[in-house]
Design an enzyme around this catalytic site. Structure first.
Site, PDB file in Angstrom:
ATOM      1  N   GLN A 107       4.304   8.087  -9.621  1.00 59.78           N
ATOM      2  CA  GLN A 107       2.831   7.969  -9.941  1.00 59.78           C
ATOM      3  C   GLN A 107       1.818   8.877 -10.984  1.00 59.78           C
ATOM      4  O   GLN A 107       0.444   8.431 -11.046  1.00 59.78           O
ATOM      5  CB  GLN A 107       2.064   8.919  -8.341  1.00 59.78           C
ATOM      6  CG  GLN A 107       1.976   8.422  -6.791  1.00 59.78           C
ATOM      7  CD  GLN A 107       1.621   7.210  -6.702  1.00 59.78           C
ATOM      8  OE1 GLN A 107       0.216   7.003  -7.126  1.00 59.78           O
ATOM      9  NE2 GLN A 107       1.883   6.651  -6.308  1.00 59.78           N
TER      10      GLN A 107
ATOM     11  N   GLY B 104      -2.884   0.605  -0.545  1.00 59.59           N
ATOM     12  CA  GLY B 104      -2.023   1.206  -1.663  1.00 59.59           C
ATOM     13  C   GLY B 104      -2.324   2.847  -2.157  1.00 59.59           C
ATOM     14  O   GLY B 104      -2.379   2.127  -2.867  1.00 59.59           O
TER      15      GLY B 104
ATOM     16  N   GLU C 221      -1.227   4.029   2.735  1.00 63.63           N
ATOM     17  CA  GLU C 221      -0.100   3.664   2.036  1.00 63.63           C
ATOM     18  C   GLU C 221       0.930   3.474   2.957  1.00 63.63           C
ATOM     19  O   GLU C 221       1.392   4.013   3.958  1.00 63.63           O
ATOM     20  CB  GLU C 221      -0.078   5.348   1.555  1.00 63.63           C
ATOM     21  CG  GLU C 221       1.571   5.612   0.324  1.00 63.63           C
ATOM     22  CD  GLU C 221       1.235   4.290  -0.400  1.00 63.63           C
ATOM     23  OE1 GLU C 221       2.614   4.120  -0.863  1.00 63.63           O
ATOM     24  OE2 GLU C 221      -0.069   4.291  -1.269  1.00 63.63           O
TER      25      GLU C 221
ATOM     26  N   GLU D 206      -0.017  -4.974   6.552  1.00 64.78           N
ATOM     27  CA  GLU D 206      -0.040  -6.208   7.448  1.00 64.78           C
ATOM     28  C   GLU D 206      -0.104  -5.317   8.857  1.00 64.78           C
ATOM     29  O   GLU D 206       0.158  -6.153   9.953  1.00 64.78           O
ATOM     30  CB  GLU D 206       1.284  -7.210   6.993  1.00 64.78           C
ATOM     31  CG  GLU D 206       0.822  -8.151   5.711  1.00 64.78           C
ATOM     32  CD  GLU D 206       1.057  -6.780   4.283  1.00 64.78           C
ATOM     33  OE1 GLU D 206       0.728  -7.402   3.494  1.00 64.78           O
ATOM     34  OE2 GLU D 206       1.659  -6.198   4.456  1.00 64.78           O
TER      35      GLU D 206
ATOM     36  N   GLU E  92      -5.404  -1.150  -7.178  1.00 62.51           N
ATOM     37  CA  GLU E  92      -4.863  -1.502  -8.153  1.00 62.51           C
ATOM     38  C   GLU E  92      -3.393  -1.677  -8.231  1.00 62.51           C
ATOM     39  O   GLU E  92      -1.976  -1.628  -7.561  1.00 62.51           O
ATOM     40  CB  GLU E  92      -4.909   0.634  -8.291  1.00 62.51           C
ATOM     41  CG  GLU E  92      -4.168   0.154 -10.670  1.00 62.51           C
ATOM     42  CD  GLU E  92      -2.922  -0.248 -10.808  1.00 62.51           C
ATOM     43  OE1 GLU E  92      -3.003  -1.374 -10.306  1.00 62.51           O
ATOM     44  OE2 GLU E  92      -2.357   0.473 -10.569  1.00 62.51           O
TER      45      GLU E  92
ATOM     46  N   GLU F 140       5.755  -7.855  -8.833  1.00 59.46           N
ATOM     47  CA  GLU F 140       5.883  -7.165  -7.747  1.00 59.46           C
ATOM     48  C   GLU F 140       4.435  -7.887  -6.131  1.00 59.46           C
ATOM     49  O   GLU F 140       5.097  -7.826  -5.094  1.00 59.46           O
ATOM     50  CB  GLU F 140       4.805  -6.186  -8.214  1.00 59.46           C
ATOM     51  CG  GLU F 140       5.718  -5.258  -9.402  1.00 59.46           C
ATOM     52  CD  GLU F 140       4.958  -3.900  -9.386  1.00 59.46           C
ATOM     53  OE1 GLU F 140       3.877  -3.533  -8.047  1.00 59.46           O
ATOM     54  OE2 GLU F 140       5.040  -3.184 -10.524  1.00 59.46           O
TER      55      GLU F 140
END
Length: 380
Positions: free
Chosen positions: A42, A75, A97, A126, A140, A149
């Site tokens: 991060q 995310g 997250e 999901e 992002e 990804e």
């Protein structure tokens, strides 16, 4: 916290419609999501000033999109985008997250006294269920060369499930670019491959001399393996603008409000580039992306902010550029034209990685067209 059955069923339908096997979530988590659970990862993204400034400016220069609105951050990671949205005036922010980074995000939100506005939800987009539709989705999601990804799949899922009909996306648009380049990396990679093969042949001689086993039958598969590693795998690099030897061309443009997953499973383009340098080497092609925060036609941004990962002589980004090196290189001259056939699809064994077919031909100043050269690459 969510409907795992609904999320899994949707994933199975998407995979089936695209001729792919459903993704094993445990394997996917181990290979991909787990990386984002570490603060050091991060920190790398949070230290990217180009990235941070673009998102900060897009939010605070367009407060009218956030004041009194409901926002979904897909995310959220450390939670910083959710915090900015709240500081810009959002009445409610759902920060989703998938990893244990959610624990840190929750603490960061609390320490900034925004726990009454921001709700951190641990889970995949999901699978989770929100109590309401949202006005804005911010994320992002961009990977190397934009689509590596495949996180954009999750953002599209969030959009289709939770964004109001007149809602907006941050970012709203994206583009992929490709340009011819010169680079000494091509020579280094070829030298590494040749050194690896020299070492292999020495290994064969020693194994037969000391242990009486002839292993030369494995030379071909070993060579194939090493070629993929050294010569066919695209390279992350931070290019200088002077290394670009021709005009950049757009490979794909994406409207984040409208695009479907099916439309990003494969990127195909036929482009051309005009050589801008005198008598130089064509060592490969560099790929990058940019994204824009434009709002929507009905609700445009007051300030259109761009985040670009193009080659830079100043501050680059942690994304850098994807470099597809040619072996051997070619020579080109100013005014000549390079025609490129580009195709990028997802790897069969890992939907977050990519494979690229790249063919090019050169039209010389005399008008003569040189034979097309085809190459295969992997983005891993």
């Amino acid at each position: 916290m969510g409907s795992t059955a609904n999320g899994a069923a949707a994933e199975r339908r998407t995979a089936a419609s695209n001729g792919r096997s459903p993704v094993d979530k445990e394997v996917d988590f181990a290979n991909y999501f787990s990386t984002y659970a570490f603060l050091h990862h991060q920190k790398e993204m949070l230290s990217d000033r180009v990235r941070m400034d673009a998102y900060y400016n897009s939010v605070f220069h367009n407060k009218h999109h956030f004041i009194g609105k409901t926002v979904l951050d897909v995310g959220t990671g450390s939670g910083i985008l959710a915090i900015w949205c709240a500081q810009a005036g959002a009445k409610k922010v759902y920060a989703v997250e998938a990893t244990k980074m959610a624990v840190h995000a929750r603490e960061l939100v609390k320490s900034n006294h925004l726990q009454d506005v921001i709700e951190v939800i641990e889970g995949s987009i999901e699978d989770i269920t929100l109590p309401e539709k949202v006005d804005v989705i911010i994320s992002e999601w961009m990977g190397y060369f934009l689509l590596r990804e495949s996180m954009f799949d999750s953002v599209i899922c969030a959009r289709d499930r939770w964004l109001k009909p007149n809602g907006i996306m941050y970012p709203s648009h994206a583009r992929m670019w490709l340009a011819p380049i010169r680079s000494g990396l091509a020579d280094h990679k070829m030298s590494d491959y040749e050194g690896s093969m020299d070492d292999w042949h020495g290994f064969l001689k020693e194994t037969e001399a000391y242990y009486g086993v002839n292993m030369s039958v494995l030379t071909k598969p070993f060579s194939k393996e090493q070629k993929k590693y050294y010569l066919e795998t695209s390279v992350w690099n931070s290019l200088h603008p002077n290394q670009v030897v021709g005009t950049p061309a757009i490979l794909k443009e994406i409207d984040c409000l409208k695009v479907t997953v099916e439309e990003i499973l494969k990127v195909e383009a036929n482009i051309s580039s005009l050589v801008t340098k005198e008598d130089t080497r064509l060592c490969g092609f560099g790929g990058w992306f940019d994204v824009h925060f434009k709002g929507s036609e009905e609700n445009p941004a007051e300030s259109d902010v761009e985040l670009t990962t193009a080659p830079s002589q100043d501050d680059g980004t942690h994304w850098g550029q994807q470099v597809f090196l040619l072996h051997p290189h070619a020579r080109v001259n100013e005014g000549e034209e390079i025609f490129v056939n580009f195709s990028m699809t997802r790897a069969e064994d890992n939907h977050r990685l990519m494979k690229v077919d790249l063919g090019y031909s050169i039209k010389q100043s005399s008008g003569k067209m040189l034979p097309r050269v085809d190459n295969k690459f992997f983005i891993e």
